[in-house]
Write a protein that holds these residues in place. Structure first.
Motif, PDB file in Angstrom:
ATOM      1  N   ASP A  16      -7.106 -37.489  -5.174  1.00  0.00           N
ATOM      2  CA  ASP A  16      -6.956 -36.061  -5.485  1.00  0.00           C
ATOM      3  C   ASP A  16      -8.267 -35.345  -5.272  1.00  0.00           C
ATOM      4  N   GLY A  17      -8.315 -34.069  -5.363  1.00  0.00           N
ATOM      5  CA  GLY A  17      -9.601 -33.406  -5.246  1.00  0.00           C
ATOM      6  C   GLY A  17     -10.119 -33.308  -3.825  1.00  0.00           C
ATOM      7  N   PHE A  18      -9.711 -34.247  -2.985  1.00  0.00           N
ATOM      8  CA  PHE A  18     -10.130 -34.199  -1.582  1.00  0.00           C
ATOM      9  C   PHE A  18      -8.994 -33.713  -0.694  1.00  0.00           C
ATOM     10  N   THR A  19      -7.784 -33.799  -1.199  1.00  0.00           N
ATOM     11  CA  THR A  19      -6.610 -33.505  -0.381  1.00  0.00           C
ATOM     12  C   THR A  19      -5.944 -32.207  -0.812  1.00  0.00           C
ATOM     13  N   VAL A  20      -5.644 -31.358   0.162  1.00  0.00           N
ATOM     14  CA  VAL A  20      -4.953 -30.112  -0.139  1.00  0.00           C
ATOM     15  C   VAL A  20      -3.593 -30.080   0.541  1.00  0.00           C
ATOM     16  N   PHE A  21      -2.658 -29.430  -0.125  1.00  0.00           N
ATOM     17  CA  PHE A  21      -1.317 -29.224   0.390  1.00  0.00           C
ATOM     18  C   PHE A  21      -1.348 -27.925   1.190  1.00  0.00           C
ATOM     19  N   VAL A  22      -0.733 -27.932   2.368  1.00  0.00           N
ATOM     20  CA  VAL A  22      -0.700 -26.734   3.201  1.00  0.00           C
ATOM     21  C   VAL A  22       0.748 -26.313   3.406  1.00  0.00           C
ATOM     22  N   GLY A  23       1.064 -25.101   2.975  1.00  0.00           N
ATOM     23  CA  GLY A  23       2.428 -24.608   3.127  1.00  0.00           C
ATOM     24  C   GLY A  23       2.498 -23.532   4.188  1.00  0.00           C
ATOM     25  N   ASP A  24       3.704 -23.083   4.472  1.00  0.00           N
ATOM     26  CA  ASP A  24       3.941 -22.025   5.460  1.00  0.00           C
ATOM     27  C   ASP A  24       3.492 -22.411   6.865  1.00  0.00           C
ATOM     28  N   LEU A  25       3.598 -23.676   7.205  1.00  0.00           N
ATOM     29  CA  LEU A  25       3.260 -24.089   8.568  1.00  0.00           C
ATOM     30  C   LEU A  25       4.442 -23.748   9.466  1.00  0.00           C
ATOM     31  N   ARG A  26       4.136 -23.230  10.641  1.00  0.00           N
ATOM     32  CA  ARG A  26       5.214 -22.923  11.590  1.00  0.00           C
ATOM     33  C   ARG A  26       4.957 -23.646  12.897  1.00  0.00           C
ATOM     34  N   ASP A  27       5.752 -24.630  13.185  1.00  0.00           N
ATOM     35  CA  ASP A  27       5.651 -25.352  14.458  1.00  0.00           C
ATOM     36  C   ASP A  27       4.221 -25.615  14.894  1.00  0.00           C
ATOM     37  N   CYS A  28       3.397 -26.143  14.008  1.00  0.00           N
ATOM     38  CA  CYS A  28       2.030 -26.397  14.446  1.00  0.00           C
ATOM     39  C   CYS A  28       1.795 -27.901  14.547  1.00  0.00           C
ATOM     40  N   THR A  29       0.838 -28.272  15.351  1.00  0.00           N
ATOM     41  CA  THR A  29       0.510 -29.682  15.536  1.00  0.00           C
ATOM     42  C   THR A  29      -0.591 -30.072  14.549  1.00  0.00           C
ATOM     43  N   PRO A  30      -0.733 -31.376  14.271  1.00  0.00           N
ATOM     44  CA  PRO A  30      -1.833 -31.810  13.405  1.00  0.00           C
ATOM     45  C   PRO A  30      -3.182 -31.363  13.957  1.00  0.00           C
ATOM     46  N   GLU A  31      -3.297 -31.324  15.293  1.00  0.00           N
ATOM     47  CA  GLU A  31      -4.557 -30.898  15.918  1.00  0.00           C
ATOM     48  C   GLU A  31      -4.878 -29.442  15.574  1.00  0.00           C
ATOM     49  N   LEU A  33      -3.768 -27.782  12.993  1.00  0.00           N
ATOM     50  CA  LEU A  33      -4.051 -27.706  11.564  1.00  0.00           C
ATOM     51  C   LEU A  33      -5.481 -28.169  11.292  1.00  0.00           C
ATOM     52  N   GLU A  34      -5.867 -29.272  11.924  1.00  0.00           N
ATOM     53  CA  GLU A  34      -7.216 -29.788  11.734  1.00  0.00           C
ATOM     54  C   GLU A  34      -8.263 -28.780  12.210  1.00  0.00           C
ATOM     55  N   ALA A  35      -7.990 -28.138  13.344  1.00  0.00           N
ATOM     56  CA  ALA A  35      -8.924 -27.140  13.869  1.00  0.00           C
ATOM     57  C   ALA A  35      -9.073 -25.973  12.902  1.00  0.00           C
ATOM     58  N   ALA A  36      -7.963 -25.541  12.311  1.00  0.00           N
ATOM     59  CA  ALA A  36      -8.003 -24.415  11.374  1.00  0.00           C
ATOM     60  C   ALA A  36      -8.767 -24.780  10.104  1.00  0.00           C
ATOM     61  N   MET A  37      -8.663 -26.041   9.700  1.00  0.00           N
ATOM     62  CA  MET A  37      -9.295 -26.477   8.449  1.00  0.00           C
ATOM     63  C   MET A  37     -10.740 -26.921   8.618  1.00  0.00           C
ATOM     64  N   SER A  38     -11.108 -27.304   9.842  1.00  0.00           N
ATOM     65  CA  SER A  38     -12.443 -27.866  10.038  1.00  0.00           C
ATOM     66  C   SER A  38     -13.559 -26.844   9.809  1.00  0.00           C
ATOM     67  N   GLU A  39     -13.203 -25.549   9.781  1.00  0.00           N
ATOM     68  CA  GLU A  39     -14.244 -24.557   9.489  1.00  0.00           C
ATOM     69  C   GLU A  39     -14.708 -24.655   8.037  1.00  0.00           C
ATOM     70  N   PHE A  40     -13.955 -25.337   7.204  1.00  0.00           N
ATOM     71  CA  PHE A  40     -14.323 -25.472   5.790  1.00  0.00           C
ATOM     72  C   PHE A  40     -15.064 -26.770   5.495  1.00  0.00           C
ATOM     73  N   GLY A  41     -15.038 -27.694   6.448  1.00  0.00           N
ATOM     74  CA  GLY A  41     -15.713 -28.969   6.243  1.00  0.00           C
ATOM     75  C   GLY A  41     -15.093 -30.037   7.121  1.00  0.00           C
ATOM     76  N   GLU A  42     -15.659 -31.240   7.053  1.00  0.00           N
ATOM     77  CA  GLU A  42     -15.150 -32.315   7.902  1.00  0.00           C
ATOM     78  C   GLU A  42     -13.813 -32.825   7.388  1.00  0.00           C
ATOM     79  N   ALA A  62     -14.865 -32.950  -2.155  1.00  0.00           N
ATOM     80  CA  ALA A  62     -14.055 -32.057  -2.981  1.00  0.00           C
ATOM     81  C   ALA A  62     -14.513 -30.618  -2.806  1.00  0.00           C
ATOM     82  N   THR A  63     -15.805 -30.436  -2.543  1.00  0.00           N
ATOM     83  CA  THR A  63     -16.346 -29.088  -2.368  1.00  0.00           C
ATOM     84  C   THR A  63     -15.687 -28.393  -1.189  1.00  0.00           C
ATOM     85  N   CYS A  64     -15.575 -29.097  -0.068  1.00  0.00           N
ATOM     86  CA  CYS A  64     -14.935 -28.519   1.121  1.00  0.00           C
ATOM     87  C   CYS A  64     -13.493 -28.140   0.811  1.00  0.00           C
ATOM     88  N   ALA A  65     -12.796 -29.030   0.129  1.00  0.00           N
ATOM     89  CA  ALA A  65     -11.397 -28.783  -0.210  1.00  0.00           C
ATOM     90  C   ALA A  65     -11.287 -27.543  -1.095  1.00  0.00           C
TER      91      ALA A  65
END
Length: 100
Positions: A16-31, A33-42, A62-65
């Motif tokens: 926990d603490g490191f993992t976030v749930f992402v809702g409202d995804l529309r036909d997106c690939t893991p790539e 999603l990762e690109a959108a999230m990588s601006e917040f951390g690795e 946890a800080t990035c999350a």
């Protein structure tokens, strides 16, 4: 103290603490999603649950999350929001609970 290098896989499931749930995804690939999230951390792990429209993203800290979750709640002025988005669609983040 450094975490063990990539490949240790210590933070993927159930940390926990490191993992976030992402809702409202529309036909997106893991790539995407990762690109959108990588601006917040690795990002260490990224999963999209196909037809359900949600996914999970794990960060190295946890800080990035926390920054990502807080940013997603920042729905301030048009264009001024720091909320993560994919192709202009804002994502809804919250803390992941339970098993992935």
């Amino acid at each position: 103290g450094k975490e063990d290098p990539k490949g240790g896989g210590g933070h993927t499931k159930g940390d926990d603490g490191f993992t976030v749930f992402v809702g409202d995804l529309r036909d997106c690939t893991p790539e995407e999603l990762e690109a959108a999230m990588s601006e917040f951390g690795e990002v260490t792990d990224c999963r999209v649950i196909g037809d359900k429209g949600y996914g999970f993203v794990s960060f190295t800290s946890a800080t990035c999350a926390e920054v990502a979750v807080n940013a997603s709640m920042d729905t301030s002025a048009e264009g001024g929001s720091r909320a993560p988005s994919i192709r202009g669609h804002t994502l809804r983040l919250s803390w992941a609970r339970g098993k992935l």
